[in-house]
Design an enzyme around this catalytic site. Structure first.
Site, PDB file in Angstrom:
ATOM      1  N   HIS A 143       1.712   4.463  -2.835  1.00  0.00           N
ATOM      2  CA  HIS A 143       1.747   5.923  -2.634  1.00  0.00           C
ATOM      3  C   HIS A 143       3.109   6.478  -3.041  1.00  0.00           C
ATOM      4  CE1 HIS A 143      -2.012   6.279  -0.551  1.00  0.00           C
ATOM      5  NE2 HIS A 143      -1.647   5.644   0.547  1.00  0.00           N
ATOM      6  N   HIS A 189       0.831  -1.200   0.000  1.00  0.00           N
ATOM      7  CA  HIS A 189       0.000   0.000   0.000  1.00  0.00           C
ATOM      8  C   HIS A 189       0.876   1.264   0.000  1.00  0.00           C
ATOM      9  CE1 HIS A 189      -3.701   2.279   1.281  1.00  0.00           C
ATOM     10  NE2 HIS A 189      -2.768   3.111   1.724  1.00  0.00           N
ATOM     11  N   GLU A 190       1.831   1.310   0.935  1.00  0.00           N
ATOM     12  CA  GLU A 190       2.688   2.505   1.024  1.00  0.00           C
ATOM     13  C   GLU A 190       3.606   2.612  -0.193  1.00  0.00           C
ATOM     14  OE1 GLU A 190       2.041   4.796   3.140  1.00  0.00           O
ATOM     15  OE2 GLU A 190       0.626   3.529   4.243  1.00  0.00           O
ATOM     16  N   ASP A 235      -7.572   7.513   2.707  1.00  0.00           N
ATOM     17  CA  ASP A 235      -7.083   8.033   1.422  1.00  0.00           C
ATOM     18  C   ASP A 235      -8.248   8.426   0.530  1.00  0.00           C
ATOM     19  OD1 ASP A 235      -4.552   7.349   2.219  1.00  0.00           O
ATOM     20  OD2 ASP A 235      -4.544   5.435   1.144  1.00  0.00           O
TER      21      ASP A 235
HETATM   22 ZN    ZN Z   1      -2.835   5.111   2.162  1.00  0.00          ZN
END
Ligand code: ZN
Length: 349
Positions: free
Chosen positions: A137, A133-134, A209
């Site tokens: 980003h 997930h990170e 988010d």
């Molecule tokens: Zn996030």
């Protein structure tokens, strides 16, 4: 710091730091005639503030307040005071006699991203999910133009978050531009997308988010006139004058307009989603490498992300400074008791 709120706070010329408890009657015309807008300090202001707060703290030779000031755009005076305090505590916890730049870096991250919750154990599954997930980003932030440079990516839980991707602007920002906001939406979409594309799963971790992206898109349409609906504002906010607090939103547009607004908001979010998806599809191997490095190291800084993107090997993990690091530089011979009589001072290097 969410970064999209106004840069300025409004204070009352009254001795209260709890404006939320003021009676509205106090705010009738004639009661408070002056409005003082307190901007966040600029880089020179931050350096001065740091100088004041570190006056009574022993600093190691490697501490450079101007570097710290440059690295803390958007920090308020209170944030800076908090950072200095946390740095001093970190040094004390390590039995260090002087505060190192390293302590300030830890403290800055604490103020920026919240306190690390090392006691909160993630399962391997959650860890993997958070890392992808990170990484999503981070990769979108690193690759798309108009974004703020990356500061750090971590999968150590902080505050409410399991992982954090932190960007820091180069300079003080006073305005946000449309392309910057569009990129921000794409970055926000990158997290969930990476989960979907690489792990074939969706977690609730992306909830915040999605909320922020939607809110940003709505502001672009309704407040900042940045959509095909043109330069109009929609929805009048009833603010308690002086307090800058949104109390309620009045709908001053028709049902038909509401439908159009929703369509524009959707369009903006979808556009961010698509550009993040294209980018991640074209860089699948890089994303996997970032995620694996995160699982191994838990924290990556900007230079490490850059190395991964460029296909380089990461250097070995550096251990944190030892307790007595920095002492030698700080306790200078002529400051030590009993040494001031002369004759014993070492020759200047
Ligand atoms: Zn996030």
């Amino acid at each position: 710091m969410d970064g999209f709120e106004s840069n300025e706070g409004v204070i009352l010329m009254a001795a209260t730091n709890r404006p939320d408890v003021l009676d509205p009657a106090l705010l009738r015309p004639g009661r408070f005639d002056r409005r003082v807008v307190v901007s966040r300090p600029d880089v020179r202001g931050r350096e001065e503030i740091l100088r004041v707060h570190t006056r009574k703290i022993p600093l190691a030779d490697d501490v450079d307040l101007s570097v710290l000031a440059r690295g803390t755009p958007g920090f308020s005076g209170a944030d800076l005071a908090n950072m200095v305090n946390e740095a001093a505590l970190a040094a004390a916890r390590q039995n260090r006699k002087a505060v190192l730049m390293y302590d300030f870096e830890l403290a800055k991250d604490k103020v920026l991203m919240g306190v690390e919750r090392k006691s909160m154990l993630l399962s391997d599954e959650e860890k993997k999910n958070t890392a992808y997930h990170e990484a999503g980003h981070a990769l979108v932030a690193a690759k798309l133009p108009f974004s703020d440079p990356l500061h750090k990516v971590t999968i150590i839980p902080r505050g409410m978050a399991l992982g954090v991707t932190m960007q820091l602007p180069i300079d003080d920002r006073h305005n946000y531009y449309k392309n910057y906001l569009e990129t921000s939406i794409a970055i926000l979409m990158g997290g969930r997308l990476a989960e979907e594309m690489f792990l074939d799963s969706m977690s609730t971790g992306a909830g915040n988010d999605i909320e922020r992206a939607t809110e940003l898109a709505r502001k672009m349409v309704c407040e900042w006139g940045m959509s095909d609906l043109g330069p109009l504002t929609f929805g009048k906010k009833e603010e308690q004058i002086f307090l800058g607090r949104e109390i309620a939103q009045h709908r001053d547009y028709s049902e038909a307009t509401a439908v159009k607004i929703d369509a524009e908001v959707q369009k903006l979010v979808k556009r961010g989603y698509d550009s993040a998806k294209d980018l991640l599809s074209a860089n699948r191997d890089v994303l996997v490498r970032i995620a694996l490095a995160l699982i191994e190291r838990e924290v990556l800084d900007a230079s490490q992300i850059k190395m991964i993107i460029e296909g380089q090997e990461l250097p070995k993990i550096v251990p944190p400074p030892k307790p007595d690091d920095g002492v030698q530089q700080v306790i200078k011979p002529d400051l030590q008791p009993g040494r001031a009589k002369g004759g014993e001072r070492p020759a200047p290097a």
